[in-house]
Design a protein around this motif. Sequence first.
Motif, short mmCIF file in Angstrom:
data_model
loop_
_atom_site.label_atom_id
_atom_site.label_comp_id
_atom_site.label_asym_id
_atom_site.label_seq_id
_atom_site.Cartn_x
_atom_site.Cartn_y
_atom_site.Cartn_z
N VAL A 608 0.79 -1.32 0.07
CA VAL A 608 -0.16 -0.04 -0.04
C VAL A 608 0.91 1.22 0.17
O VAL A 608 1.94 1.47 0.66
N GLU A 609 0.56 2.28 -0.93
CA GLU A 609 1.31 3.46 -1.12
C GLU A 609 0.45 4.53 -1.11
O GLU A 609 -0.69 4.52 -2.03
N ASP A 610 0.07 5.49 -0.20
CA ASP A 610 -0.69 6.81 -0.12
C ASP A 610 -2.15 6.15 -0.62
O ASP A 610 -2.65 6.58 -1.36
N ASN A 611 -2.57 5.45 0.36
CA ASN A 611 -4.02 5.12 0.29
C ASN A 611 -4.38 4.48 -1.15
O ASN A 611 -5.49 4.70 -1.64
N THR A 612 -3.01 3.96 -1.60
CA THR A 612 -3.64 3.03 -3.02
C THR A 612 -2.92 1.72 -2.65
O THR A 612 -1.88 1.49 -2.14
N ALA A 613 -4.04 0.93 -3.02
CA ALA A 613 -3.21 -0.82 -3.10
C ALA A 613 -2.69 -1.20 -4.40
O ALA A 613 -3.38 -0.81 -5.36
N ILE A 614 -1.70 -1.88 -4.14
CA ILE A 614 -0.72 -2.02 -5.43
C ILE A 614 -0.72 -3.39 -5.37
O ILE A 614 0.00 -4.07 -4.47
N PHE A 615 -1.29 -4.10 -6.56
CA PHE A 615 -1.19 -5.53 -6.71
C PHE A 615 -0.19 -6.08 -7.95
O PHE A 615 -0.54 -5.35 -8.99
N GLN A 616 0.67 -6.72 -7.60
CA GLN A 616 1.77 -7.07 -8.74
C GLN A 616 1.62 -8.65 -9.10
O GLN A 616 1.92 -9.46 -8.15
N VAL A 617 1.17 -9.20 -10.21
CA VAL A 617 1.46 -10.39 -10.42
C VAL A 617 2.74 -10.95 -11.46
O VAL A 617 2.86 -10.17 -12.70
N GLU A 618 3.55 -11.61 -10.92
CA GLU A 618 4.76 -11.78 -11.78
C GLU A 618 5.08 -13.21 -12.14
O GLU A 618 4.63 -14.15 -11.16
N ASP A 619 5.34 -13.71 -13.35
CA ASP A 619 5.35 -15.22 -13.98
C ASP A 619 6.58 -15.54 -14.43
O ASP A 619 7.23 -14.23 -14.93
N THR A 620 6.75 -16.27 -14.84
CA THR A 620 8.10 -16.86 -15.53
C THR A 620 7.77 -17.53 -16.80
O THR A 620 8.33 -18.54 -17.33
N GLY A 621 6.63 -17.07 -17.38
CA GLY A 621 5.88 -17.61 -18.52
C GLY A 621 6.67 -17.39 -19.93
O GLY A 621 7.80 -16.92 -19.91
#
Length: 692
Positions: A608-621
């Motif tokens: 979370v940064e400055d009232n913002t939720a950050i989602f990150q999806v990383e793959d090795t595809g």
Amino acid sequence: MLSSPDLSFSRNLPLVVFNQLGELFQQMAQAVETEVLILTEAVLARIRLPVEWQGQKFTLVVSERFSALLVGKIEQREQEVYSGLNVRLTFNSEAIASFISKLRDLFGRDSYTHQNLERYRQILGFNDATLQSKFTLLLLEYLLPQQNQEATESSSTTKPEVYICQPVEDALKKQISQERLLNQVTTQIRKSLDLSVIMATAITQVREFLELDRLVIYRFEGSKVKAQQRQSEVISLNGTAVVTTRRHNLNGKQSLVQSAANAYSDFSTHVPSASTLNGQNSPSVSINPQPPVEDYQDYGGCIVYEARARDAIPSVLNYKEQNCFMRTSQCWEKYNRGFTLAVDDVEKTYALEECLLNFLRESQVRAKLAAPIILEEKLWGLLIAHQCNSPHQWTESEKSLLTSIAEQLAIAIHQTELMRSLRDAARTLTQEKQTLEQRVIERTMALRDALLAAEAASRLKSEFLATISHELLTPLTYVIGMSSTLLRWPLGELSQRQRGYLQTIHDSGEHLLDMINDILDLSQIEAGKAVLNISEFSLTKIAENVVESLLEKATSEQVSLKLDLQIDPRRDRFTADAGRVEQVLWNLLTNAIKFTPEGGSVTLRLWVEDNTAIFQVEDTGIGIPEEQLPLMFEKFQQLDTPYRRCYEGTGLGLALTKQLVELHRGRIEVESTVGIGSIFTIWIPTHKSAEC
């Protein structure tokens, strides 16, 4: 000196004596009963002279019974007064014939002057003895008194006192007056942009200053201008204005100049006859505006402005052509080079041009002075001065003044043409601007209509998809429900094959249900009917639930699924639509697992940064080519890869994900490298609990 060694008389004589000998030739011409020609150097006024002919004076008499030639070369010239001439007189037919030949060659071969000179050269004969004796006696009468008079004047010691500064003073006064007049014309040009006013004012002032009988402006015009109605504005000097309409026919034999070349020289020098303007009680200025000209050399023209000293002097503003112009002449070239034509006496200058001379007599032109008006190195027209009743010896100051006025008129014409061009350009720009504005309006309306049509088509499509999806849900629910029931059926045993068939039916129904739900969600969002169900929830819990629900799928695909929580527990509580956030994460993780080979890994990070939720999806595809990244979030788009046929999907997952993120006023970005993998990052801002 153009002469022959057979000349019978040669001595230096004063100019006055030379002129008296010329008068003697005139008397002899009257005594000859047969056809006779008498010419002076005035005939050369209309052409540009070679160097050897400059300063040459002569009187020539040619007939069958008596011929004589008097030639004088100017030796000194001071203040336009000839102090003496080297004079030669001959009666030798061969010498006279040679002189006529050289004189003839100065004119064009198809000119009347050339043809008439050749005709008179052919009739040369031996002089009649009686006429020759008569001329000798007349010659003695002229010469002997002249010598006695010279001796008497030389012996006299008493001379009247003369104020020697008076001529200088008069010349200075005249020069000042000319400068003042030129300044007035220049000032008028600067003050006014009305060419008619400038021309009328200029020719009126110049005519009065030079005390001319008539001053006109001749303008060349296109022969393509057919017979047309033109308006001639006649402005009297007392301020009264009268507008008359005249028809000026420029077609066929009625045109001013049927043959271009000689007409340029000799219309300007010999104005055409015309009907007199009636009803004028004072000197007047007449104006006849003409259309612009492209190529003056191929066209004729007419007088467009006129100023007259008296009403008795005929107007030359409107006229009919006289068929006495030749087709070729050197006058076009000489005028275009700035030549100013001065004819002191048309009777002498055009002695061999009978038709033309009669033409000038009808127009009451006895002397004339023509200065070219040159506009941008092209001959626009001529400024022509006329004396109507008597010969007039044009002075250098008069020539200079007329040339200067012509130059100023050229400036006025250029100024007017420039302003007209600017006005035309402004008018064209205005028209083009209006046309462009109209096109923009039409284009805007067309785009608006196209946009409305596209929006209508999109709504119809969304409504159609929503309707079809709803219609498919009911039978699909039965398929899934009944297959689930049969799989749990307590009565009887199902064979392995039967159980496999039922499981396939159930899984296919579930997959189809997911697709229909995605279509419904996308249609509602595009139609603006989607509503967020805002509530407070735990970010950690959402992430764990999604990972847990997909753990079995990842294991079956032999892909490692990881959760990386980088969130402060105090900032775990978040406000948004929990169901939609979970749907977004589920779509991204499912997509990552599907395109990751066996042995690869998929990681979900959260902070979370400055009232913002950050989602990150990383793959090795397998990764995504850079040129195909812009197509990632388009509907029904599947990337063109070597593995495309190996993976199922409709291409709605990422499109729906992007729409759901933007519905939360968030954004989504992707970074990918082929053969290494991809990273999807989502920013979702917190919402107020009351917002929907």
